[in-house]
Design a protein around this motif. Structure first.
Motif, PDB file in Angstrom:
ATOM      1  N   ALA A   1      -4.976   2.187  10.150  1.00 34.04           N
ATOM      2  CA  ALA A   1      -4.045   3.085   9.443  1.00 34.04           C
ATOM      3  C   ALA A   1      -4.362   3.197   7.961  1.00 34.04           C
ATOM      4  CB  ALA A   1      -2.613   2.593   9.615  1.00 34.04           C
ATOM      5  N   ALA A   2      -5.104   2.253   7.407  1.00 34.69           N
ATOM      6  CA  ALA A   2      -5.308   2.211   5.954  1.00 34.69           C
ATOM      7  C   ALA A   2      -6.004   3.449   5.386  1.00 34.69           C
ATOM      8  CB  ALA A   2      -6.070   0.940   5.579  1.00 34.69           C
ATOM      9  N   PRO A   3      -7.117   3.922   5.957  1.00 38.01           N
ATOM     10  CA  PRO A   3      -7.753   5.118   5.371  1.00 38.01           C
ATOM     11  C   PRO A   3      -6.831   6.328   5.326  1.00 38.01           C
ATOM     12  CG  PRO A   3      -9.225   4.038   6.929  1.00 38.01           C
ATOM     13  CD  PRO A   3      -7.891   3.388   7.084  1.00 38.01           C
ATOM     14  N   LEU A   4      -6.071   6.535   6.392  1.00 35.18           N
ATOM     15  CA  LEU A   4      -5.164   7.682   6.439  1.00 35.18           C
ATOM     16  C   LEU A   4      -4.025   7.521   5.441  1.00 35.18           C
ATOM     17  CD1 LEU A   4      -5.063   7.935  10.317  1.00 35.18           C
ATOM     18  CD2 LEU A   4      -6.149   9.585   8.798  1.00 35.18           C
ATOM     19  N   LEU A   5      -3.495   6.313   5.323  1.00 35.30           N
ATOM     20  CA  LEU A   5      -2.415   6.058   4.370  1.00 35.30           C
ATOM     21  C   LEU A   5      -2.906   6.239   2.937  1.00 35.30           C
ATOM     22  CD1 LEU A   5       0.481   5.081   3.782  1.00 35.30           C
ATOM     23  CD2 LEU A   5      -0.398   2.732   3.870  1.00 35.30           C
ATOM     24  N   PHE A   6      -4.084   5.714   2.635  1.00 33.71           N
ATOM     25  CA  PHE A   6      -4.626   5.818   1.276  1.00 33.71           C
ATOM     26  C   PHE A   6      -4.928   7.271   0.918  1.00 33.71           C
ATOM     27  CE2 PHE A   6      -6.403   1.300   0.411  1.00 33.71           C
ATOM     28  CZ  PHE A   6      -5.218   0.747   0.875  1.00 33.71           C
TER      29      PHE A   6
ATOM     30  N   TRP B   1       0.803  -1.221   0.000  1.00 31.12           N
ATOM     31  CA  TRP B   1       0.000   0.000   0.000  1.00 31.12           C
ATOM     32  C   TRP B   1       0.839   1.276   0.000  1.00 31.12           C
ATOM     33  CZ3 TRP B   1      -3.571  -1.992   4.492  1.00 31.12           C
ATOM     34  CH2 TRP B   1      -4.471  -2.928   3.966  1.00 31.12           C
ATOM     35  N   SER B   2       2.141   1.164   0.137  1.00 31.39           N
ATOM     36  CA  SER B   2       3.004   2.350   0.152  1.00 31.39           C
ATOM     37  C   SER B   2       3.668   2.496  -1.210  1.00 31.39           C
ATOM     38  CB  SER B   2       4.073   2.215   1.243  1.00 31.39           C
ATOM     39  OG  SER B   2       3.473   2.105   2.515  1.00 31.39           O
ATOM     40  N   GLY B   3       3.662   3.679  -1.733  1.00 27.12           N
ATOM     41  CA  GLY B   3       4.240   3.907  -3.056  1.00 27.12           C
ATOM     42  C   GLY B   3       3.146   4.213  -4.065  1.00 27.12           C
ATOM     43  N   ALA B   4       3.315   3.722  -5.267  1.00 23.14           N
ATOM     44  CA  ALA B   4       2.335   3.968  -6.341  1.00 23.14           C
ATOM     45  C   ALA B   4       1.128   3.065  -6.129  1.00 23.14           C
ATOM     46  CB  ALA B   4       2.975   3.713  -7.701  1.00 23.14           C
ATOM     47  N   LEU B   5       0.127   3.573  -5.429  1.00 22.65           N
ATOM     48  CA  LEU B   5      -1.028   2.770  -5.056  1.00 22.65           C
ATOM     49  C   LEU B   5      -1.962   2.594  -6.251  1.00 22.65           C
ATOM     50  CD1 LEU B   5      -2.290   1.326  -2.668  1.00 22.65           C
ATOM     51  CD2 LEU B   5      -3.473   3.444  -2.070  1.00 22.65           C
ATOM     52  N   SER B   6      -2.359   1.351  -6.485  1.00 22.69           N
ATOM     53  CA  SER B   6      -3.275   1.011  -7.573  1.00 22.69           C
ATOM     54  C   SER B   6      -4.291   0.011  -7.046  1.00 22.69           C
ATOM     55  CB  SER B   6      -2.496   0.393  -8.744  1.00 22.69           C
ATOM     56  OG  SER B   6      -1.955  -0.860  -8.370  1.00 22.69           O
ATOM     57  N   PRO B   7      -5.405  -0.215  -7.788  1.00 25.15           N
ATOM     58  CA  PRO B   7      -6.386  -1.208  -7.323  1.00 25.15           C
ATOM     59  C   PRO B   7      -5.780  -2.597  -7.118  1.00 25.15           C
ATOM     60  CG  PRO B   7      -7.345   0.166  -9.036  1.00 25.15           C
ATOM     61  CD  PRO B   7      -5.893   0.535  -8.963  1.00 25.15           C
TER      62      PRO B   7
ATOM     63  N   GLU C   1      -3.581   9.978   2.209  1.00 21.64           N
ATOM     64  CA  GLU C   1      -2.343  10.744   2.082  1.00 21.64           C
ATOM     65  C   GLU C   1      -1.729  10.565   0.696  1.00 21.64           C
ATOM     66  OE1 GLU C   1       1.812  11.335   4.573  1.00 21.64           O
ATOM     67  OE2 GLU C   1       1.031   9.317   4.252  1.00 21.64           O
ATOM     68  N   GLN C   2      -1.874   9.359   0.138  1.00 23.10           N
ATOM     69  CA  GLN C   2      -1.254   9.086  -1.159  1.00 23.10           C
ATOM     70  C   GLN C   2      -2.117   9.528  -2.330  1.00 23.10           C
ATOM     71  OE1 GLN C   2       1.499   5.325  -1.067  1.00 23.10           O
ATOM     72  NE2 GLN C   2      -0.376   4.776  -0.002  1.00 23.10           N
TER      73      GLN C   2
END
Length: 568
Positions: A191-196, A159-165, A198-199
């Protein structure tokens, strides 16, 4: 005459060599992880049984052991079963491989995530991992925590970096597998909603990616359970039943948190919170803190072992990396001096270790790998005692009596490894149906008298009644040629001399297994031992205002509460 020029490459390599040496020393006990408690042997044994297709036969006397340890640690059990089935490993060897590989993967993923989330240089990241003792020590014994933590770290790496489906689904699937291994790992999803967000900086796209991740997680977690006729609700039910039976006090154990963080690690993590806020990385900081808060709120009053925090390793390491960067570049020397003094104190000051799933101490990190290696050697010596006792049975019937949970499961594991097959309860004497498991190999028969009642807090109080009501009639029906009590309690003696005394001071006082042959007089003395134990336990229960269960009620409490494993 001028000095010879100093090679920059050689100078730059020196810190890396020192850090690498520190990692090698800190991780040296990882090569020989051992059972820490009965649940370690249970995971290995359940994996073996699953590979053979007879999971329910792992513990016919106390079926709830199968339900709880299989469902709450199902991912680890599946790992063991897969390695046993494909490569022919025994359960202990398979779980050892899983733990070692998981710890290496966890350290690598944690370093990569801390690098991405903090932006600190690689050397800073490597150094930041060293002051977190729980990141290392909780892999020196066999458990489900390292594989769960490694899978969870892998999810956040996706999930970190270039996030794609696709990456969202893959990360969700890994987190689902982590939850299948330990259900409390699902708390990291905070943490997932905040991480997603942010990206992506796009609420709609963030929701779509979260849905994709949830789909991947449901496929592996729910799907993995469904393949064996179980559901998440079954996992929750056995978890609630186990917690109710344990009846442990609900309180946040600060000591377990300190043992995981370490004093320098906690100091740097707090400094990291301040540093992230100073850099105005508040969304990143919220993402790092959210899983810690989720764990504190949901299982904080049931934080019984530091290994429960292992899944938080990437988040804690990132905060430590932020803190280390801020301290190193702080304009004041006072902060750096305080950190150096704290590290020196915790590394060098000798402290007597306490036995808490291995030898634990806040101070004396420099000696910690030796302490763990020494403890591991003691566990292997216990296994040797079991093996020698089992090997002494040649024809006829040997009765093994155990009254400790860990010795109980270790004896079961070593009997299986020695090639003994567990008979169905209906094939043994009726007098043994509630107390003994009969193992056979050729003409040799070993009856394992399980005096210990698992899960309930009054286990020691019930030893005398279980011995008199169940074990003695069973022995009468079996008429064994030899009876051996596998006792846990004797402490290894120490040699004289300053070095030996220093080692004795550092190590945790660890009970060792002793095989005690019993004749008729020995059985009477053992009964007297249990009577004294019962009197002490009854006084403790009376002072606490609690009424202990009867033998029959305790047995009923560990009967099956689910139709698991369901017949196909």
């Amino acid at each position: 005459m001028s000095d010879a020029p100093v090679s920059f490459a050689r100078t730059a390599a020196l810190p890396w060599l020192l850090v690498a040496a520190a990692f090698v020393w800190a991780l040296s006990p990882l090569l020989h992880p051992v059972n820490v408690e009965g649940f370690s042997a249970a995971i290995a044994g359940l994996g073996e049984r699953l590979a053979q297709g007879d999971l329910a036969r792992y513990d016919p006397l106390h079926p709830f052991n199968v339900e709880f340890f299989a469902l709450s640690k199902f991912g680890a059990v599946l790992d063991v079963a897969l390695l046993c089935r494909v490569f022919g490993f025994d359960g202990a060897a398979a779980l050892t491989l899983v733990v070692i590989a998981s710890e290496i993967a966890l350290l690598a993923a944690t370093a990569l995530l801390a690098r991405r989330w903090s932006g600190a240089p690689p050397l800073t990241i490597a150094v930041a991992l060293l002051p977190i003792p729980g990141l290392f020590e909780n892999s020196f014994f066999l458990s489900d925590n390292p594989p769960a933590a490694a899978l969870a770290a892998g999810a956040f790496l996706c999930w970190s970096g270039a996030l794609s489906p696709v990456r969202a689904v893959l990360g969700g699937a890994l987190l689902g597998l982590a939850a299948l291994t330990r259900s409390d790992t699902v708390l990291l999803a905070a943490a997932a909603p905040l991480l997603f967000y942010e990206q992506t900086c796009d609420a709609r796209r963030c929701l779509i990616l979260l849905a994709a991740a949830a789909l991947g997680g449901a496929a592996t977690w729910c799907g993995g359970l469904a393949l064996f006729g179980a559901s998440i609700f079954d996992v929750l039910r056995v978890g609630r039943h186990a917690v109710a039976l344990w009846a442990r006090p609900a309180q946040f154990d600060v000591q377990q948190a300190l043992l995981f963080f370490g004093l320098p690690g906690l100091f740097l993590a707090v400094a990291g919170v301040v540093e992230a806020h100073r850099r105005q990385l508040d969304l990143r900081l919220a993402m790092l803190v959210a899983p810690l808060l989720a764990v504190a709120l949901v299982i904080g009053d049931r934080l019984w072992q530091s290994r429960q925090l292992l899944t938080l390793a990437p988040f804690i390491a990132t905060l430590v990396a932020f803190g280390l960067s801020s301290v190193v570049h702080a304009p004041s020397r006072l902060l750096r001096s305080c950190l150096i003094a704290l590290v020196a104190l915790t590394a060098l000051a000798p402290q007597k270790a306490a036995l808490d799933e291995g030898p634990r101490a806040l101070f004396g990190w420099l000696y910690s790998p030796w302490r763990w290696a020494d403890w591991q050697a003691g566990v292997r010596a216990d296994v040797a005692v079991l093996d020698q006792t089992i090997a002494s049975a040649r024809g006829g019937t040997l009765a093994l009596a155990t009254d400790d949970w860990s010795v109980d499961r270790a004896a079961h594991q070593q009997l299986t490894q020695a090639g003994f097959a567990l008979a169905a309860l209906r094939d043994g004497p009726a007098a043994c149906a509630d107390i003994a498991e009969i193992f056979s190999r050729g003409a040799t028969r070993i009856a394992h008298l399980r005096i210990h009642q698992p899960f309930v807090p009054e286990a020691h109080l019930l030893d005398r009644a279980r011995f008199e009501k169940l074990a003695l009639p069973c022995l009468g029906a079996l008429a064994p040629s030899q009876i051996v009590w596998l006792r846990s309690g004797a402490v290894a003696s120490e040699d004289a001399g300053p070095l030996a005394q220093f080692k004795a001071f550092l190590r945790a006082e660890t009970p060792r297994i002793v095989a005690v042959p019993l004749d008729a007089d020995g059985l009477r003395r053992l009964n007297d031992w249990y009577a004294r134990e019962e009197a002490e336990e009854r006084r403790a229960f009376a002072q606490a205002g609690r009424e202990p269960r009867s033998v029959e009620a305790a047995i009923a409490a560990t009967r099956a509460i689910l139709p698991f494993p369901r017949p196909r």
